[in-house]
Design a protein around this motif. Structure first.
Motif, PDB file in Angstrom:
ATOM      1  N   THR A  11      38.341  48.480  45.121  1.00  0.00           N
ATOM      2  CA  THR A  11      39.554  47.707  45.399  1.00  0.00           C
ATOM      3  C   THR A  11      39.319  46.199  45.259  1.00  0.00           C
ATOM      4  O   THR A  11      40.226  45.412  45.485  1.00  0.00           O
ATOM      5  N   GLY A  12      38.091  45.805  44.890  1.00  0.00           N
ATOM      6  CA  GLY A  12      37.774  44.372  44.775  1.00  0.00           C
ATOM      7  C   GLY A  12      38.058  43.824  43.384  1.00  0.00           C
ATOM      8  O   GLY A  12      38.628  44.511  42.532  1.00  0.00           O
ATOM      9  N   LEU A  13      37.648  42.592  43.174  1.00  0.00           N
ATOM     10  CA  LEU A  13      37.893  41.897  41.895  1.00  0.00           C
ATOM     11  C   LEU A  13      37.372  42.712  40.703  1.00  0.00           C
ATOM     12  O   LEU A  13      38.107  43.042  39.773  1.00  0.00           O
ATOM     13  N   VAL A  14      36.086  43.058  40.748  1.00  0.00           N
ATOM     14  CA  VAL A  14      35.483  43.795  39.635  1.00  0.00           C
ATOM     15  C   VAL A  14      36.029  45.225  39.600  1.00  0.00           C
ATOM     16  O   VAL A  14      36.373  45.752  38.545  1.00  0.00           O
ATOM     17  N   GLY A  15      36.131  45.839  40.770  1.00  0.00           N
ATOM     18  CA  GLY A  15      36.552  47.233  40.849  1.00  0.00           C
ATOM     19  C   GLY A  15      37.935  47.465  40.253  1.00  0.00           C
ATOM     20  O   GLY A  15      38.142  48.418  39.492  1.00  0.00           O
ATOM     21  N   LEU A  32      35.706  55.203  47.066  1.00  0.00           N
ATOM     22  CA  LEU A  32      35.452  55.134  48.504  1.00  0.00           C
ATOM     23  C   LEU A  32      35.906  53.783  49.008  1.00  0.00           C
ATOM     24  O   LEU A  32      35.566  52.754  48.418  1.00  0.00           O
ATOM     25  N   THR A  34      36.589  51.320  52.689  1.00  0.00           N
ATOM     26  CA  THR A  34      36.376  51.174  54.133  1.00  0.00           C
ATOM     27  C   THR A  34      37.707  50.930  54.846  1.00  0.00           C
ATOM     28  O   THR A  34      37.734  50.787  56.064  1.00  0.00           O
ATOM     29  N   SER A  35      38.768  50.861  54.054  1.00  0.00           N
ATOM     30  CA  SER A  35      40.064  50.503  54.617  1.00  0.00           C
ATOM     31  C   SER A  35      41.042  51.672  54.432  1.00  0.00           C
ATOM     32  O   SER A  35      41.434  51.976  53.305  1.00  0.00           O
ATOM     33  N   LYS A  38      44.030  51.463  52.243  1.00  0.00           N
ATOM     34  CA  LYS A  38      43.892  51.376  50.780  1.00  0.00           C
ATOM     35  C   LYS A  38      43.717  52.758  50.141  1.00  0.00           C
ATOM     36  O   LYS A  38      43.494  52.861  48.936  1.00  0.00           O
ATOM     37  N   LEU A  71      29.921  49.125  43.878  1.00  0.00           N
ATOM     38  CA  LEU A  71      30.287  47.697  43.879  1.00  0.00           C
ATOM     39  C   LEU A  71      30.469  47.176  45.301  1.00  0.00           C
ATOM     40  O   LEU A  71      30.802  46.009  45.500  1.00  0.00           O
ATOM     41  N   GLY A  73      30.320  45.719  49.002  1.00  0.00           N
ATOM     42  CA  GLY A  73      29.544  44.707  49.705  1.00  0.00           C
ATOM     43  C   GLY A  73      30.460  43.657  50.299  1.00  0.00           C
ATOM     44  O   GLY A  73      31.438  43.256  49.668  1.00  0.00           O
ATOM     45  N   SER A  74      30.135  43.244  51.501  1.00  0.00           N
ATOM     46  CA  SER A  74      30.897  42.180  52.148  1.00  0.00           C
ATOM     47  C   SER A  74      30.697  40.883  51.354  1.00  0.00           C
ATOM     48  O   SER A  74      29.576  40.574  50.918  1.00  0.00           O
ATOM     49  N   SER A  91      25.876  45.646  54.662  1.00  0.00           N
ATOM     50  CA  SER A  91      26.947  46.365  53.955  1.00  0.00           C
ATOM     51  C   SER A  91      26.433  46.899  52.617  1.00  0.00           C
ATOM     52  O   SER A  91      26.803  47.993  52.187  1.00  0.00           O
ATOM     53  N   ARG A  92      25.542  46.149  51.967  1.00  0.00           N
ATOM     54  CA  ARG A  92      25.017  46.590  50.668  1.00  0.00           C
ATOM     55  C   ARG A  92      23.962  47.677  50.831  1.00  0.00           C
ATOM     56  O   ARG A  92      23.973  48.698  50.146  1.00  0.00           O
ATOM     57  N   ALA A 118      22.888  41.011  41.665  1.00  0.00           N
ATOM     58  CA  ALA A 118      23.354  39.645  41.413  1.00  0.00           C
ATOM     59  C   ALA A 118      22.228  38.765  40.898  1.00  0.00           C
ATOM     60  O   ALA A 118      21.046  38.998  41.196  1.00  0.00           O
ATOM     61  N   ILE A 168      24.741  40.617  38.179  1.00  0.00           N
ATOM     62  CA  ILE A 168      25.989  39.989  37.732  1.00  0.00           C
ATOM     63  C   ILE A 168      25.950  38.477  37.979  1.00  0.00           C
ATOM     64  O   ILE A 168      25.478  38.020  39.023  1.00  0.00           O
TER      65      ILE A 168
HETATM   66  N1  LIG Z   1      32.530  38.341  41.736  1.00  0.00           N
HETATM   67  C1  LIG Z   1      31.372  37.762  41.416  1.00  0.00           C
HETATM   68  O1  LIG Z   1      31.326  36.616  40.880  1.00  0.00           O
HETATM   69  C2  LIG Z   1      30.079  38.514  41.663  1.00  0.00           C
HETATM   70  C3  LIG Z   1      28.871  37.921  41.217  1.00  0.00           C
HETATM   71  C4  LIG Z   1      27.681  38.596  41.438  1.00  0.00           C
HETATM   72  C5  LIG Z   1      27.676  39.813  42.096  1.00  0.00           C
HETATM   73  N2  LIG Z   1      28.866  40.352  42.529  1.00  0.00           N
HETATM   74  C6  LIG Z   1      28.801  41.635  43.272  1.00  0.00           C
HETATM   75  O2  LIG Z   1      29.557  42.628  42.609  1.00  0.00           O
HETATM   76  C7  LIG Z   1      30.213  43.461  43.581  1.00  0.00           C
HETATM   77  C8  LIG Z   1      31.699  43.467  43.277  1.00  0.00           C
HETATM   78  O3  LIG Z   1      32.145  42.110  43.306  1.00  0.00           O
HETATM   79  P1  LIG Z   1      33.662  41.720  43.606  1.00  0.00           P
HETATM   80  O4  LIG Z   1      33.816  40.303  43.209  1.00  0.00           O
HETATM   81  O5  LIG Z   1      34.551  42.761  43.050  1.00  0.00           O
HETATM   82  O6  LIG Z   1      33.659  41.800  45.203  1.00  0.00           O
HETATM   83  P2  LIG Z   1      34.948  41.871  46.176  1.00  0.00           P
HETATM   84  O7  LIG Z   1      36.189  41.486  45.455  1.00  0.00           O
HETATM   85  O8  LIG Z   1      34.565  41.143  47.411  1.00  0.00           O
HETATM   86  O9  LIG Z   1      35.051  43.442  46.473  1.00  0.00           O
HETATM   87  C9  LIG Z   1      34.006  44.143  47.100  1.00  0.00           C
HETATM   88  C10 LIG Z   1      34.550  45.408  47.747  1.00  0.00           C
HETATM   89  O10 LIG Z   1      33.552  45.889  48.660  1.00  0.00           O
HETATM   90  C11 LIG Z   1      34.174  46.524  49.745  1.00  0.00           C
HETATM   91  N3  LIG Z   1      33.624  46.019  51.011  1.00  0.00           N
HETATM   92  C12 LIG Z   1      33.882  44.831  51.630  1.00  0.00           C
HETATM   93  N4  LIG Z   1      33.213  44.738  52.773  1.00  0.00           N
HETATM   94  C13 LIG Z   1      32.514  45.899  52.891  1.00  0.00           C
HETATM   95  C14 LIG Z   1      31.626  46.438  53.860  1.00  0.00           C
HETATM   96  N5  LIG Z   1      31.338  45.755  54.977  1.00  0.00           N
HETATM   97  N6  LIG Z   1      31.094  47.674  53.660  1.00  0.00           N
HETATM   98  C15 LIG Z   1      31.374  48.378  52.530  1.00  0.00           C
HETATM   99  N7  LIG Z   1      32.236  47.933  51.592  1.00  0.00           N
HETATM  100  C16 LIG Z   1      32.768  46.721  51.769  1.00  0.00           C
HETATM  101  C17 LIG Z   1      35.660  46.234  49.692  1.00  0.00           C
HETATM  102  O11 LIG Z   1      36.344  47.440  49.333  1.00  0.00           O
HETATM  103  P3  LIG Z   1      37.143  48.333  50.431  1.00  0.00           P
HETATM  104  O12 LIG Z   1      37.949  47.368  51.250  1.00  0.00           O
HETATM  105  O13 LIG Z   1      37.978  49.208  49.572  1.00  0.00           O
HETATM  106  O14 LIG Z   1      36.099  49.060  51.205  1.00  0.00           O
HETATM  107  C18 LIG Z   1      35.810  45.193  48.584  1.00  0.00           C
HETATM  108  O15 LIG Z   1      36.974  45.408  47.827  1.00  0.00           O
HETATM  109  C19 LIG Z   1      29.911  42.862  44.959  1.00  0.00           C
HETATM  110  O16 LIG Z   1      28.907  43.623  45.579  1.00  0.00           O
HETATM  111  C20 LIG Z   1      29.425  41.467  44.654  1.00  0.00           C
HETATM  112  O17 LIG Z   1      28.475  40.981  45.575  1.00  0.00           O
HETATM  113  C21 LIG Z   1      30.064  39.736  42.317  1.00  0.00           C
END
Ligand SMILES: NC(=O)c1ccc[n+]([C@@H]2O[C@H](COP(=O)([O-])OP(=O)(O)OC[C@H]3O[C@@H](n4cnc5c(N)ncnc54)[C@H](OP(=O)(O)O)[C@@H]3O)[C@@H](O)[C@H]2O)c1
Length: 302
Positions: A11-15, A32, A34-35, A38, A71, A73-74, A91-92, A118, A168
């Protein structure tokens, strides 16, 4: 039967972008979250609840699944307090550990786990050019988180599962993440470079990142790969490119490091650290980027 992929953090940016592309390619998605709010169930897109902190998961999410994309992670883009740092790390780690124990207990026939990692695994350096085999590290928070994340991923090897970590870079998306935070002030005529502006920023267009996930998935490629565009830029040049695309002047001097440290605390590392990262390994396997240069990516997104 459709190939089913289980995605965490869907449900996040990449997802969101990855799910859209997977659905358009005909995959069936289980995700999967956590909300509980959703959780939805549409055609080929079915949600399941989990809470890795409490070891709760609905094992039905694995039914028919051969590949897991992790994907979850908090967000690291929050003030780093003692509590938030612990959540960012756990969380990761807990997410991967819970997936591992569930696959092991139920003997689910999972073939491949592909996980986000990352470029924060690489120490801050303005001179190094990082390839995946770089071994150095330090005790900083970011390095500790990413090392532990990749360590948890490696443990799947004991189950005979292929593992792939994608390190990433800064993901560029029109609506979420780093780019709107950088472009907003520039649009409002108050943008400027951060710190010395000399720090390297290894970025990637969201479309290329999604294509890398699918490339790895469809070719069953194992290993550790940087997921960054082939041409990282220094922060001052990043800001200049955004200003050029938005046709805005840059009036202000760089925001001094000391101001950023005061305003953001330890988390200022996210904008001040320098990681110049190579995209060569994935290119050598035949992956072709759509957005090699920052200007082309920004022209498409802004
Ligand atoms: N965006 C970037 O620039 C970037 C750069 C390097 C690495 N990354 C890594 O790539 C992954 C995806 O990035 P993103 O930008 O899509 O991240 P994001 O938008 O923050 O989405 C991450 C998803 O992880 C879930 N989440 C949040 N807190 C959590 C917790 N405490 N326990 C389990 N799940 C949790 C949430 O989904 P639910 O609410 O559905 O559970 C959330 O939608 C992340 O792990 C991030 O660290 C991102």
């Amino acid at each position: 039967m459709l190939n089913t992929i289980l995605i965490t953090g869907a449900t996040g940016l990449v997802g969101k972008a990855l799910v859209k592309e997977c659905l358009s390619k005909g995959f069936n998605i289980h995700y999967l979250t956590t909300s509980k709010s959703k959780i939805s169930s549409k055609k080929n897109y079915k949600g399941f609840y989990w809470n890795p902190q409490l070891d709760q998961i609905d094992p039905k999410c694995f039914e028919g699944v051969s590949t897991v994309i992790n994907l979850a992670g908090s967000s690291i883009a929050q003030r780093w307090t003692k509590v938030s740092k612990s959540t960012i790390l756990s969380s990761r780690k807990n997410a991967l550990e819970l997936l591992h124990s569930t696959i092991e207990t139920h003997k689910f026939p999972i073939r491949h786990v592909i996980s986000a990692s990352a470029i924060g695994i690489y120490p801050d350096s303005k001179t190094r050019y990082y390839k995946e085999d770089f071994q150095g590290t330090d005790a900083s928070f970011l390095r500790t988180v990413v090392r532990s994340w990749e360590g948890a991923l490696k443990s799947f090897k004991s189950l005979g599962v292929l593992t792939t970590a994608l390190r990433i870079g800064i993901v560029l998306d029109a609506n979420e993440g780093a780019l709107p935070k950088i472009s907003g002030p520039i649009k409002g005529y108050i943008g400027s470079a951060l710190g010395s502006g000399e720090q390297w920023q290894s970025w990637i267009h969201i479309d290329d990142l999604v294509s890398i996930f699918l490339f790895i998935l469809e070719s069953d490629i194992e290993g550790v790969f940087n997921a960054v565009a082939p041409n990282p830029v220094q922060q001052k040049d990043f800001v200049k490119s955004v200003a050029k695309v938005l046709k805005r002047p840059l009036f202000f001097p760089n925001v001094p490091e000391i101001v950023l440290n005061f305003a953001l605390g330890e988390m200022s590392a996210i904008v001040l650290e320098s990681q110049r990262v190579s995209a060569q390994k994935i290119q050598n396997l035949g992956f072709e980027y759509k957005y090699h240069e920052l200007d082309a990516a920004l022209n498409h997104l802004l």
